[in-house]
Design an enzyme around this catalytic site. Sequence first.
Site, PDB file in Angstrom:
ATOM      1  N   HIS A  83       0.814  -1.219   0.000  1.00 15.40           N
ATOM      2  CA  HIS A  83       0.000   0.000   0.000  1.00 15.40           C
ATOM      3  C   HIS A  83       0.848   1.270   0.000  1.00 15.40           C
ATOM      4  O   HIS A  83       0.461   2.276  -0.585  1.00 15.40           O
ATOM      5  CB  HIS A  83      -0.985  -0.030   1.178  1.00 15.40           C
ATOM      6  CG  HIS A  83      -2.023  -1.101   0.996  1.00 15.40           C
ATOM      7  ND1 HIS A  83      -2.303  -2.064   1.933  1.00 15.40           N
ATOM      8  CD2 HIS A  83      -2.822  -1.377  -0.068  1.00 15.40           C
ATOM      9  CE1 HIS A  83      -3.245  -2.880   1.463  1.00 15.40           C
ATOM     10  NE2 HIS A  83      -3.571  -2.488   0.258  1.00 15.40           N
ATOM     11  N   GLU A 101     -14.599   0.294  -6.688  1.00 15.12           N
ATOM     12  CA  GLU A 101     -14.433  -1.150  -6.464  1.00 15.12           C
ATOM     13  C   GLU A 101     -15.671  -1.838  -7.033  1.00 15.12           C
ATOM     14  O   GLU A 101     -16.797  -1.439  -6.752  1.00 15.12           O
ATOM     15  CB  GLU A 101     -14.276  -1.393  -4.947  1.00 15.12           C
ATOM     16  CG  GLU A 101     -14.520  -2.790  -4.459  1.00 15.12           C
ATOM     17  CD  GLU A 101     -13.546  -3.846  -5.007  1.00 15.12           C
ATOM     18  OE1 GLU A 101     -12.337  -3.737  -4.778  1.00 15.12           O
ATOM     19  OE2 GLU A 101     -14.043  -4.796  -5.660  1.00 15.12           O
ATOM     20  N   ASP A 126     -17.651  -0.675 -12.148  1.00 17.69           N
ATOM     21  CA  ASP A 126     -16.510  -1.213 -12.891  1.00 17.69           C
ATOM     22  C   ASP A 126     -15.528  -0.077 -13.198  1.00 17.69           C
ATOM     23  O   ASP A 126     -15.918   0.928 -13.807  1.00 17.69           O
ATOM     24  CB  ASP A 126     -17.038  -1.852 -14.191  1.00 17.69           C
ATOM     25  CG  ASP A 126     -15.959  -2.633 -14.913  1.00 17.69           C
ATOM     26  OD1 ASP A 126     -14.758  -2.300 -14.754  1.00 17.69           O
ATOM     27  OD2 ASP A 126     -16.309  -3.575 -15.634  1.00 17.69           O
ATOM     28  N   ASP A 137      -5.250  -0.777  -8.283  1.00 15.67           N
ATOM     29  CA  ASP A 137      -4.963  -1.735  -7.204  1.00 15.67           C
ATOM     30  C   ASP A 137      -5.843  -2.961  -7.459  1.00 15.67           C
ATOM     31  O   ASP A 137      -6.836  -3.190  -6.780  1.00 15.67           O
ATOM     32  CB  ASP A 137      -5.305  -1.042  -5.874  1.00 15.67           C
ATOM     33  CG  ASP A 137      -5.004  -1.904  -4.670  1.00 15.67           C
ATOM     34  OD1 ASP A 137      -4.578  -3.051  -4.832  1.00 15.67           O
ATOM     35  OD2 ASP A 137      -5.237  -1.414  -3.546  1.00 15.67           O
ATOM     36  N   SER A 138      -5.467  -3.713  -8.475  1.00 18.30           N
ATOM     37  CA  SER A 138      -6.366  -4.746  -8.995  1.00 18.30           C
ATOM     38  C   SER A 138      -5.981  -6.137  -8.518  1.00 18.30           C
ATOM     39  O   SER A 138      -4.871  -6.371  -8.040  1.00 18.30           O
ATOM     40  CB  SER A 138      -6.282  -4.747 -10.522  1.00 18.30           C
ATOM     41  OG  SER A 138      -5.000  -5.181 -10.913  1.00 18.30           O
ATOM     42  N   ASP A 198      -5.322 -10.142  -9.793  1.00 19.24           N
ATOM     43  CA  ASP A 198      -4.554 -10.648 -10.935  1.00 19.24           C
ATOM     44  C   ASP A 198      -5.419 -10.559 -12.199  1.00 19.24           C
ATOM     45  O   ASP A 198      -6.647 -10.483 -12.106  1.00 19.24           O
ATOM     46  CB  ASP A 198      -4.146 -12.116 -10.687  1.00 19.24           C
ATOM     47  CG  ASP A 198      -3.218 -12.242  -9.478  1.00 19.24           C
ATOM     48  OD1 ASP A 198      -2.565 -11.237  -9.124  1.00 19.24           O
ATOM     49  OD2 ASP A 198      -3.157 -13.337  -8.888  1.00 19.24           O
ATOM     50  N   PRO A 224     -13.054 -10.077 -13.751  1.00 21.19           N
ATOM     51  CA  PRO A 224     -13.342  -8.666 -14.047  1.00 21.19           C
ATOM     52  C   PRO A 224     -12.095  -7.795 -14.137  1.00 21.19           C
ATOM     53  O   PRO A 224     -12.154  -6.649 -14.581  1.00 21.19           O
ATOM     54  CB  PRO A 224     -14.223  -8.230 -12.872  1.00 21.19           C
ATOM     55  CG  PRO A 224     -13.977  -9.213 -11.780  1.00 21.19           C
ATOM     56  CD  PRO A 224     -13.590 -10.503 -12.441  1.00 21.19           C
TER      57      PRO A 224
HETATM   58  N1  SAM Z   1      -3.355  -5.953  -3.239  1.00 19.71           N
HETATM   59  C1  SAM Z   1      -4.054  -6.853  -4.052  1.00 19.71           C
HETATM   60  C2  SAM Z   1      -3.249  -7.764  -4.910  1.00 19.71           C
HETATM   61  O1  SAM Z   1      -2.408  -7.312  -5.706  1.00 19.71           O
HETATM   62  O2  SAM Z   1      -3.464  -8.971  -4.803  1.00 19.71           O
HETATM   63  C3  SAM Z   1      -5.243  -6.259  -4.724  1.00 19.71           C
HETATM   64  C4  SAM Z   1      -6.258  -6.007  -3.679  1.00 19.71           C
HETATM   65  S1  SAM Z   1      -7.808  -5.417  -4.033  1.00 19.71           S
HETATM   66  C5  SAM Z   1      -8.706  -6.406  -2.914  1.00 19.71           C
HETATM   67  C6  SAM Z   1      -8.258  -5.918  -5.657  1.00 19.71           C
HETATM   68  C7  SAM Z   1      -9.726  -5.561  -5.966  1.00 19.71           C
HETATM   69  O3  SAM Z   1      -9.892  -5.291  -7.358  1.00 19.71           O
HETATM   70  C8  SAM Z   1     -10.740  -6.665  -5.642  1.00 19.71           C
HETATM   71  O4  SAM Z   1     -11.451  -6.319  -4.504  1.00 19.71           O
HETATM   72  C9  SAM Z   1     -11.609  -6.759  -6.897  1.00 19.71           C
HETATM   73  O5  SAM Z   1     -12.989  -6.910  -6.595  1.00 19.71           O
HETATM   74  C10 SAM Z   1     -11.300  -5.437  -7.589  1.00 19.71           C
HETATM   75  N2  SAM Z   1     -11.564  -5.416  -9.031  1.00 19.71           N
HETATM   76  C11 SAM Z   1     -11.298  -6.388  -9.945  1.00 19.71           C
HETATM   77  N3  SAM Z   1     -11.692  -6.002 -11.167  1.00 19.71           N
HETATM   78  C12 SAM Z   1     -12.234  -4.740 -11.020  1.00 19.71           C
HETATM   79  C13 SAM Z   1     -12.805  -3.805 -11.943  1.00 19.71           C
HETATM   80  N4  SAM Z   1     -12.940  -4.086 -13.246  1.00 19.71           N
HETATM   81  N5  SAM Z   1     -13.225  -2.610 -11.439  1.00 19.71           N
HETATM   82  C14 SAM Z   1     -13.114  -2.305 -10.116  1.00 19.71           C
HETATM   83  N6  SAM Z   1     -12.583  -3.161  -9.211  1.00 19.71           N
HETATM   84  C15 SAM Z   1     -12.142  -4.360  -9.658  1.00 19.71           C
END
Ligand code: SAM
Length: 283
Positions: free
Chosen positions: A70, A114, A145, A163-164, A166, A170
């Site tokens: 973070h 998110e 999204d 901060d996505s 893998d 989505p």
């Molecule tokens: N630190 C983490 C890692 O690298 O493993 C990432 C943490 S954070 C929890 C990732 C978030 O991205 C998830 O909660 C997921 O729901 C969100 N996410 C995935 N695709 C997304 C999209 N298209 N738009 C918004 N959020 C998305």
Amino acid sequence: MFDQKKHVFDLWATEDQTPTMRLSLQAARTLHTEQTPYQHLAVVDTLPFGRVLFLDGIIQTTIKDEFVYHEMITHPALNTHGNPKQALVIGGGDGGTIREIIKYPTIEKATLVEIDARVVENAREYLPEISCALDDPKVEVRYEDGIKHVQERKNTYDIICVDSTDPIGPAVGLFAKEFYQNIYEALTEDGIFVAQTESPWFNQELIRRVHKDISSIFPITRVMLAFIPSYPGGMWTFTMGSKKHDPLEFVADKFPGYETRYYTPEIHKAAFQLPPFVQELLK
Ligand code: SAM
């Protein structure tokens, strides 16, 4: 009753980090599991990393090492910019990236986009140390999204942090060239974007392709490294695209000196020094 010292109860939480490699954490208890509309979510108390959030069986964040991720997805970009006012976090439902961003007094608004409300709700309940800033008056949480959100914004954000998860489900579109082009347009004229871009050991093709795509759009593209033991291989990349400010020109005495546990002005400089095998990926 569970006896940590005697290890009488042999419960393990295992992540398939690659098809041929696993990481197993001895677990004290599973606090919560559910299938959200987007993914399987689990919160587990582990012995080596404390509380861990899993999505689809993949470690997202752990109490022990979350600060590295973070701090590094935020401070290098915010300090490079120098006067960020509007920040956007895409993904990041645990709240850790927002927690770091609102340390900067220049920030007027930090928007979290998110896709999965259940990630935020569970983070609020089980990971208060990480989600603690989500109720700050400067923070807006939107459940939508991130791909669509940036498509609809022009010249809006000084900083965008991707901060996505893998690149599966989505999150696939969060690693696409078209998305990076939309990010470029959603940024202000000296805006900076940073994304987590996976492991230089196990995601080499992805890093190469993402670097090529971002470099074709942004005048300045830089890759940095951080060390996050719960992620595959421990060594992790972040890729930054900047319209004007170069993170390599950051002057140490401009760092306001917020309390950090990994990031310092020296780490800022060091993070952009890449070993030859990583440089090779970027050619
Ligand atoms: N630190 C983490 C890692 O690298 O493993 C990432 C943490 S954070 C929890 C990732 C978030 O991205 C998830 O909660 C997921 O729901 C969100 N996410 C995935 N695709 C997304 C999209 N298209 N738009 C918004 N959020 C998305």
